[in-house]
Write a protein that holds these residues in place. Structure first.
Motif, PDB file in Angstrom:
ATOM      1  N   ILE B  63       0.845  -1.205   0.000  1.00 47.22           N
ATOM      2  CA  ILE B  63       0.000   0.000   0.000  1.00 47.22           C
ATOM      3  C   ILE B  63       0.878   1.252   0.000  1.00 47.22           C
ATOM      4  CG2 ILE B  63      -1.720   1.331   1.288  1.00 47.22           C
ATOM      5  CD1 ILE B  63      -3.023  -1.119   0.329  1.00 47.22           C
ATOM      6  N   ILE B  64       1.952   1.207   0.815  1.00 45.77           N
ATOM      7  CA  ILE B  64       2.842   2.372   0.879  1.00 45.77           C
ATOM      8  C   ILE B  64       3.457   2.645  -0.487  1.00 45.77           C
ATOM      9  CG2 ILE B  64       5.021   3.235   1.841  1.00 45.77           C
ATOM     10  CD1 ILE B  64       4.199   1.838   4.477  1.00 45.77           C
ATOM     11  N   ALA B  65       3.882   1.557  -1.157  1.00 47.42           N
ATOM     12  CA  ALA B  65       4.458   1.709  -2.489  1.00 47.42           C
ATOM     13  C   ALA B  65       3.420   2.307  -3.438  1.00 47.42           C
ATOM     14  CB  ALA B  65       4.950   0.361  -3.009  1.00 47.42           C
ATOM     15  N   GLN B  66       2.156   1.880  -3.273  1.00 43.87           N
ATOM     16  CA  GLN B  66       1.098   2.402  -4.150  1.00 43.87           C
ATOM     17  C   GLN B  66       0.811   3.876  -3.876  1.00 43.87           C
ATOM     18  OE1 GLN B  66      -2.183  -0.300  -3.656  1.00 43.87           O
ATOM     19  NE2 GLN B  66      -1.211  -1.899  -4.895  1.00 43.87           N
ATOM     20  N   LEU B  67       0.857   4.248  -2.569  1.00 44.68           N
ATOM     21  CA  LEU B  67       0.653   5.662  -2.226  1.00 44.68           C
ATOM     22  C   LEU B  67       1.683   6.521  -2.950  1.00 44.68           C
ATOM     23  CD1 LEU B  67      -0.019   5.582   1.647  1.00 44.68           C
ATOM     24  CD2 LEU B  67      -1.696   5.962  -0.176  1.00 44.68           C
ATOM     25  N   ALA B  68       2.934   6.040  -2.935  1.00 38.56           N
ATOM     26  CA  ALA B  68       4.003   6.780  -3.598  1.00 38.56           C
ATOM     27  C   ALA B  68       3.759   6.827  -5.100  1.00 38.56           C
ATOM     28  CB  ALA B  68       5.347   6.140  -3.290  1.00 38.56           C
ATOM     29  N   GLY B  69       3.261   5.713  -5.642  1.00 37.21           N
ATOM     30  CA  GLY B  69       2.965   5.636  -7.071  1.00 37.21           C
ATOM     31  C   GLY B  69       1.901   6.664  -7.459  1.00 37.21           C
ATOM     32  N   ILE B  70       0.862   6.764  -6.623  1.00 34.20           N
ATOM     33  CA  ILE B  70      -0.207   7.736  -6.861  1.00 34.20           C
ATOM     34  C   ILE B  70       0.373   9.149  -6.852  1.00 34.20           C
ATOM     35  CG2 ILE B  70      -2.306   8.767  -5.861  1.00 34.20           C
ATOM     36  CD1 ILE B  70      -2.924   5.888  -4.787  1.00 34.20           C
ATOM     37  N   GLY B  71       1.242   9.400  -5.852  1.00 35.87           N
ATOM     38  CA  GLY B  71       1.876  10.716  -5.740  1.00 35.87           C
ATOM     39  C   GLY B  71       2.609  11.084  -7.013  1.00 35.87           C
ATOM     40  N   ILE B  72       3.392  10.134  -7.545  1.00 38.01           N
ATOM     41  CA  ILE B  72       4.166  10.409  -8.755  1.00 38.01           C
ATOM     42  C   ILE B  72       3.240  10.775  -9.912  1.00 38.01           C
ATOM     43  CG2 ILE B  72       5.694   9.374 -10.491  1.00 38.01           C
ATOM     44  CD1 ILE B  72       6.883   7.687  -8.137  1.00 38.01           C
ATOM     45  N   LEU B  73       2.130  10.017 -10.055  1.00 48.79           N
ATOM     46  CA  LEU B  73       1.186  10.278 -11.149  1.00 48.79           C
ATOM     47  C   LEU B  73       0.512  11.635 -11.001  1.00 48.79           C
ATOM     48  CD1 LEU B  73      -0.509   6.809 -11.680  1.00 48.79           C
ATOM     49  CD2 LEU B  73       1.108   7.982 -13.180  1.00 48.79           C
ATOM     50  N   LEU B  74       0.309  12.069  -9.749  1.00 43.88           N
ATOM     51  CA  LEU B  74      -0.337  13.364  -9.522  1.00 43.88           C
ATOM     52  C   LEU B  74       0.697  14.483  -9.435  1.00 43.88           C
ATOM     53  CD1 LEU B  74      -3.058  12.316  -6.926  1.00 43.88           C
ATOM     54  CD2 LEU B  74      -3.415  12.889  -9.327  1.00 43.88           C
ATOM     55  N   ASP B  75       1.903  14.182  -9.876  1.00 44.87           N
ATOM     56  CA  ASP B  75       2.992  15.155  -9.886  1.00 44.87           C
ATOM     57  C   ASP B  75       3.307  15.698  -8.490  1.00 44.87           C
ATOM     58  OD1 ASP B  75       5.014  16.521 -11.072  1.00 44.87           O
ATOM     59  OD2 ASP B  75       3.783  18.271 -11.582  1.00 44.87           O
ATOM     60  N   ALA B  76       3.224  14.826  -7.501  1.00 43.39           N
ATOM     61  CA  ALA B  76       3.588  15.209  -6.142  1.00 43.39           C
ATOM     62  C   ALA B  76       4.580  14.174  -5.624  1.00 43.39           C
ATOM     63  CB  ALA B  76       2.356  15.254  -5.241  1.00 43.39           C
ATOM     64  N   PRO B  77       5.897  14.477  -5.762  1.00 40.54           N
ATOM     65  CA  PRO B  77       6.917  13.520  -5.318  1.00 40.54           C
ATOM     66  C   PRO B  77       6.674  13.095  -3.864  1.00 40.54           C
ATOM     67  CG  PRO B  77       7.935  15.396  -6.409  1.00 40.54           C
ATOM     68  CD  PRO B  77       6.484  15.711  -6.284  1.00 40.54           C
ATOM     69  N   THR B  78       6.831  11.822  -3.588  1.00 45.30           N
ATOM     70  CA  THR B  78       6.472  11.312  -2.270  1.00 45.30           C
ATOM     71  C   THR B  78       7.673  10.795  -1.496  1.00 45.30           C
ATOM     72  OG1 THR B  78       4.364  10.667  -3.225  1.00 45.30           O
ATOM     73  CG2 THR B  78       4.913   9.735  -1.079  1.00 45.30           C
ATOM     74  N   TYR B  79       7.792  11.245  -0.249  1.00 44.58           N
ATOM     75  CA  TYR B  79       8.865  10.769   0.625  1.00 44.58           C
ATOM     76  C   TYR B  79       8.286   9.955   1.759  1.00 44.58           C
ATOM     77  CZ  TYR B  79      12.781  13.297  -1.360  1.00 44.58           C
ATOM     78  OH  TYR B  79      13.786  13.718  -2.174  1.00 44.58           O
ATOM     79  N   LEU B  80       8.998   8.876   2.110  1.00 50.91           N
ATOM     80  CA  LEU B  80       8.617   8.046   3.241  1.00 50.91           C
ATOM     81  C   LEU B  80       9.600   8.370   4.364  1.00 50.91           C
ATOM     82  CD1 LEU B  80       6.797   5.635   4.055  1.00 50.91           C
ATOM     83  CD2 LEU B  80       8.602   4.124   3.252  1.00 50.91           C
ATOM     84  N   VAL B  81       9.113   8.722   5.544  1.00 53.05           N
ATOM     85  CA  VAL B  81      10.038   9.061   6.630  1.00 53.05           C
ATOM     86  C   VAL B  81       9.697   8.309   7.910  1.00 53.05           C
ATOM     87  CG1 VAL B  81      10.403  11.392   5.712  1.00 53.05           C
ATOM     88  CG2 VAL B  81       8.753  11.046   7.553  1.00 53.05           C
TER      89      VAL B  81
END
Lengths: 105, 118, 289
Positions: B63-81
């Motif tokens: 799910i976390i990987a998918q959240l990041a994937g969604i972010g990339i598609l919506l042009d919002a780079p995603t960081y996991l911290v």
């Protein structure tokens, strides 16, 4: 495991392994029963998880990384095995699957 | 909607704080909520804080990987911290190295890098 | 009857038996003058002897020397103390067992001289009983020695484990893990644990894993390094592997190890320079003129 004063990493490994197995039982086995037994002398925690689902036909394939029959990542079973100190899986097609695993505290 | 995760907009960056006791349906619901919010607020980046999570199995990892994937598609780079050491070790052993997800040690670092990239 | 005979001899002949026990040991080289003084050896022997006599005295009534009985508790305690003391000073397991067994013959000699010949049955019974007891005691001593040694080995293993995987803070936000020797699964696990918790403790952004001191890198070791680097990245840090010798580079390529995205540098020095660059840290070294 808290009673055995296990290290955080040991707890995390075992709980994650159990989570994988239990999730498999829920998704593929249609629900699972989990029994937890703590062996204080050996400092081992044993978990027994069984379901009455369709069972696993090709065990070697199911344990290999990357194999999935349910749209997951296919890392659950093999991963759980790597995270456990003891791991045993018995499955009979049409009857169900039983997994016994243990982690050292 | 259960408050199993907090979403905050701070200076065009969407902060996602995942709660310790989040369950499977909450985390699936979070996907919907996050994509809606990111889109609605025109977020320029996403930071997902998982420091509260003691256990991450392959399901949550995916799910976390998918959240990041969604972010990339919506042009919002995603960081996991905030991943805990024990969680990192366990995930690696499960073979989940999340290669497509950007990581930072803490919120501050993630925000700094997002700003620098803009 | 037989136990009473043994007790009488132990009681009456204390001085001479102690001397004989001591001298048997001296003859067999069991008194290690290099390790402890004669006075120490004598007091240890006396302590054991008296505990033994006490046990035998308690066994007169049942007329049997049962090695499992409670009346030997004092003897066991005394043995534990002497064994601990002696193993610590390097006395071997064999020497300890022989030390206990050495009491037999002086006692038998005296038994033979005291017990009436017509009572041959009693003499044999007494020797039998005493032999069984001393053999059990000697076995117990051996077990003590071994468990003492096991404890030492365990302690040393733990110490080595810590020694072998220190985490060093090189600079602000930069830590190094110099690996030395061989890296088996257990140690690799330990290294990974230490490294990851150091990232949190030292607030480190860069982890340099230096393998200059690693003897061989096989597929497994390489896998461990790759996993550690992956875990470091998941936590938001960056791993640099340094100290890859030409030979190890060749092996890794031949093994088909895919180091993928992991940064590798030939030396710790290069890795540190690289880390400074990443963190945009300028280090100026001024030399006084």
């Amino acid at each position: 495991m808290d009673a055995l004063e296990a290290k955080v990493i040991r707890k995390t490994r075992l709980v994650t392994a159990v989570s994988e197995i239990f999730r498999n039982g829920l998704i593929y086995g249609g629900g699972a029963v989990v029994i937890i037994h703590c062996d204080e002398d050996d400092r081992m925690v044993w978990i027994d998880c069984r379901d009455t689902g369709p069972g696993i036909v090709d065990m070697e394939l199911a344990l290999s990384d990357g194999y999935t029959s349910g749209g997951g990542l296919g890392r659950g079973l093999g991963g759980a095995k790597r995270l456990s100190d003891e791991f045993e899986i018995v499955s009979e097609p049409g009857v169900g699957t039983q997994v016994r695993l243990a982690g050292r505290a | 909607m259960a408050q199993a995760a907090g979403l905050f907009m701070v200076d065009e960056i969407m902060l996602v704080a995942i709660d310790e006791d989040i369950n499977d349906s909450d985390i699936v619901a979070l996907q919907d909520r996050l994509s809606e919010e990111v889109y609605a607020n025109d977020a320029q980046g996403i930071v997902i804080d998982i420091s509260a999570l003691e256990i991450v199995d392959t399901f949550v990892g995916r799910i976390i990987a998918q959240l990041a994937g969604i972010g990339i598609l919506l042009d919002a780079p995603t960081y996991l911290v905030g991943m805990r050491p024990a969680v990192a070790m366990t995930l690696v052993e499960l073979g989940m190295t999340l290669p497509s997800v950007k990581t930072a040690r803490n919120l501050q670092h993630a925000v700094t890098r997002l700003r620098a990239a803009r | 009857m037989p136990v009473r005979h043994i007790h009488v001899i132990l009681d009456n002949e204390r001085a001479s038996l102690l001397r004989a026990w001591g001298s048997t040991q001296a003859e067999e080289g069991l008194i290690r003058k290099d390790l402890f003084s004669e006075r120490e050896a004598r007091s240890q022997i006396e302590m054991l002897y008296d505990a033994l006599t006490k046990g035998v005295s308690a066994s007169i009534e049942s007329d049997a020397l049962d090695p499992e009985a409670d009346c030997w508790d004092d003897l066991r305690a005394a043995l534990a103390e002497v064994t601990r003391e002696r193993t610590k000073r390097g006395v071997s397991t064999g020497e300890m067992a022989a030390f206990v067994l050495a009491l037999k013959y002086p006692l038998f000699e005296r038994l033979g001289a005291t017990v009436d010949d017509t009572n041959g049955g009693v003499l044999i019974e007494a020797i039998n009983q005493f032999t069984r007891l001393i053999d059990a005691v000697s076995l117990y001593t051996t077990e003590l020695c071994i468990s003492e040694r096991d404890k030492t080995i365990k302690r040393q293993q733990d110490e080595m484990m810590e020694l072998a995987s220190p985490v060093v803070e090189l600079w602000d936000r930069i830590i190094a893990v110099p690996l030395v020797g061989t890296l088996d699964s257990m140690r690799a696990q330990e290294v990974m644990e230490n490294t990851l918790s150091a990232i949190v403790d030292k607030k480190a952004d860069i982890v340099i894993i230096d393998i200059t001191g690693v003897v061989t890198v096989d597929t497994q070791v390489a896998q461990h390094l790759i996993r550690t680097a992956a875990a470091v990245r998941l936590m938001g840090g960056e791993a640099i592997i340094s100290g890859i010798s030409p030979r190890i580079a060749q092996t890794m390529v031949q093994l088909g190890v895919d180091t993928g995205e992991i940064r590798t540098r030939s030396s710790l020095r290069m890795a540190l320079a690289d880390a400074f660059r990443t963190l945009e840290t300028d280090v100026v070294i001024r030399t006084a003129k």
